[in-house]
Design a protein around this motif. Structure first.
Motif, short mmCIF file in Angstrom:
data_model
loop_
_atom_site.label_atom_id
_atom_site.label_comp_id
_atom_site.label_asym_id
_atom_site.label_seq_id
_atom_site.Cartn_x
_atom_site.Cartn_y
_atom_site.Cartn_z
N PRO A 35 0.81 -1.22 0.00
CA PRO A 35 0.00 0.00 0.00
C PRO A 35 0.84 1.26 0.00
N GLU A 36 1.95 1.27 0.72
CA GLU A 36 2.82 2.45 0.77
C GLU A 36 3.42 2.72 -0.61
N GLN A 37 3.87 1.66 -1.29
CA GLN A 37 4.46 1.84 -2.62
C GLN A 37 3.40 2.32 -3.61
N TYR A 38 2.21 1.75 -3.52
CA TYR A 38 1.16 2.13 -4.45
C TYR A 38 0.73 3.59 -4.22
N THR A 39 0.61 3.99 -2.93
CA THR A 39 0.23 5.38 -2.61
C THR A 39 1.29 6.34 -3.11
N ALA A 40 2.57 5.99 -2.95
CA ALA A 40 3.65 6.85 -3.43
C ALA A 40 3.60 6.99 -4.94
N GLN A 72 2.25 10.33 -9.76
CA GLN A 72 1.58 10.47 -11.04
C GLN A 72 0.42 11.46 -10.98
N TYR A 73 -0.30 11.47 -9.84
CA TYR A 73 -1.46 12.34 -9.66
C TYR A 73 -1.23 13.18 -8.40
N GLN A 74 -0.62 14.34 -8.59
CA GLN A 74 -0.17 15.14 -7.45
C GLN A 74 -1.32 15.67 -6.60
N ASP A 75 -2.39 16.13 -7.23
CA ASP A 75 -3.54 16.63 -6.46
C ASP A 75 -4.15 15.51 -5.62
N LEU A 76 -4.24 14.31 -6.21
CA LEU A 76 -4.78 13.17 -5.47
C LEU A 76 -3.86 12.79 -4.32
#
Length: 356
Positions: free
Chosen positions: A247-252, A257-261
């Motif tokens: 989850p940490e890698q995916y969130t990073a 890729q999506y800075q606002d998100l």
């Protein structure tokens, strides 16, 4: 007559705030102001707007870019992707389906706060910036007690020792001075302008501080909080597992890729916690707001309150001041009487014989 008016005005200034329940109502004002002082400050309003923009940008990028990209990877269009997530993650589905209605309501709340920020800060200085609003009661009671005492004393001595006591004159002088203090104090501290600001604030926030307004905001926030929690605890772990990541890698990766998100996901717990506190503060202060909004009465605007002091003050200056004028008076205020005849006092009438 002037002393009787002083006495009646004094009694009126005592009776009005007590009969009107002003101590309880002004305590309601202090409750609301103490609770929302930080949120309605310039810095607090700036933070609320920034938090709202962060949420809006996050949701816009989630719906407009992230979900379509995720769906494309598994051969789904945006609508199918949202339906898929909604079927598997109910709170996320409910949130995505309602955000277009929820966010404008929060935007309106923050907008009203921004528009009323200056009015709130001006109303927060009633009667002064160093005194709580509950002190307004004593602005009536203290002059009322003084005027009642001097008016009663003046009347007592004017009847008991007419023309031979200075107490009535002193009482009238005190009344004039008190009237001047009331009028000048009301004008110098700008009570008229401050109460007009308070009236505008009450008008703007009246729909918010109701059971209906609170329940609507509470329901909206529950939907957002449920969606945010399920995204953090279920959706992201599910997507991370699908992508073979933690989850940490995916969130990073999402944040890159999506800075606002990414920014929104990182700040969402703090933002929602702050709005949650604000909504609960509204719910806890519904009754206090009703008390504050009923000054002086439910059907009378609060901007009339300064005139409940100004008019008696002007009356004291005019009536008591007129009674002090030495027109037609001499010998300590005893009205001069015309002689009963044209003969000077102590002289014998023409043609009369002097006594032996």
């Amino acid at each position: 007559m002037a002393l009787a008016l002083v006495l009646l005005l004094g009694i009126g200034l005592i009776v009005f705030p007590l009969a009107d329940g002003l101590p309880k109502k002004t305590q309601g004002v202090d409750n609301v102001q103490d609770t929302f002082r930080d949120a309605m400050s310039k810095e607090g309003l700036k933070t609320s707007r920034e938090d709202l923009v962060t949420m809006q940008l996050m949701l816009a990028q989630l719906q407009g870019e992230t979900l379509p990209a995720l769906g494309a990877r598994i051969g789904m269009n945006p609508q199918q992707t949202q339906q898929f997530l909604g079927a598997r993650f109910d709170k996320v589905g409910a949130g995505l389906g309602q955000v277009d209605e929820i966010m404008p309501r929060f935007d309106h709340l923050v907008l009203v706060m921004e528009q009323q920020g200056q009015n709130f800060r001006e109303a927060d200085e009633i009667p002064t910036s160093h005194l709580p609003n509950t002190a307004v009661t004593y602005l009536f009671l203290i002059p009322g007690i003084i005027l009642t005492v001097v008016g009663a004393a003046g009347l007592f001595f004017s009847f008991r020792r007419p023309g031979r006591s200075v107490v009535p004159t002193i009482a009238l002088g005190v009344a004039v001075a008190m009237g001047a203090v009331i009028v000048v104090g009301t004008l110098v501290t700008d009570q008229i302008g401050k109460t007009q600001s308070a009236e505008k604030m009450f008008d703007a926030f009246r729909p918010t501080f109701t059971d209906e307004g609170y329940n609507r905001a509470r329901t909206d926030l529950d939907v957002l909080e449920g969606m945010a929690t399920q995204m953090q605890t279920e959706v992201i772990p599910f997507l991370a597992t699908t992508a073979g990541q933690t989850p940490e890698q995916y969130t990073a990766g999402l944040a890159s890729q999506y800075q606002d998100l990414g920014k929104g996901l990182a700040q969402l717990p703090r933002i929602l916690g702050r709005f949650d506190g604000m909504v609960e503060d509204i719910g806890h202060n519904i009754e206090s707001f009703k008390d504050a909004d009923s000054i002086p009465t439910e059907d009378t605007p609060v901007s009339q309150v300064p005139w409940y002091l100004m008019i008696p003050g002007i009356g004291l200056i005019v009536v008591a001041g007129a009674a002090l004028l030495p027109i037609g008076r001499r010998d300590g205020g005893t009205p001069s009487a015309p002689p009963s005849s044209g003969t000077p006092a102590g002289a014998s009438p023409v043609g009369s014989a002097p006594r032996a």
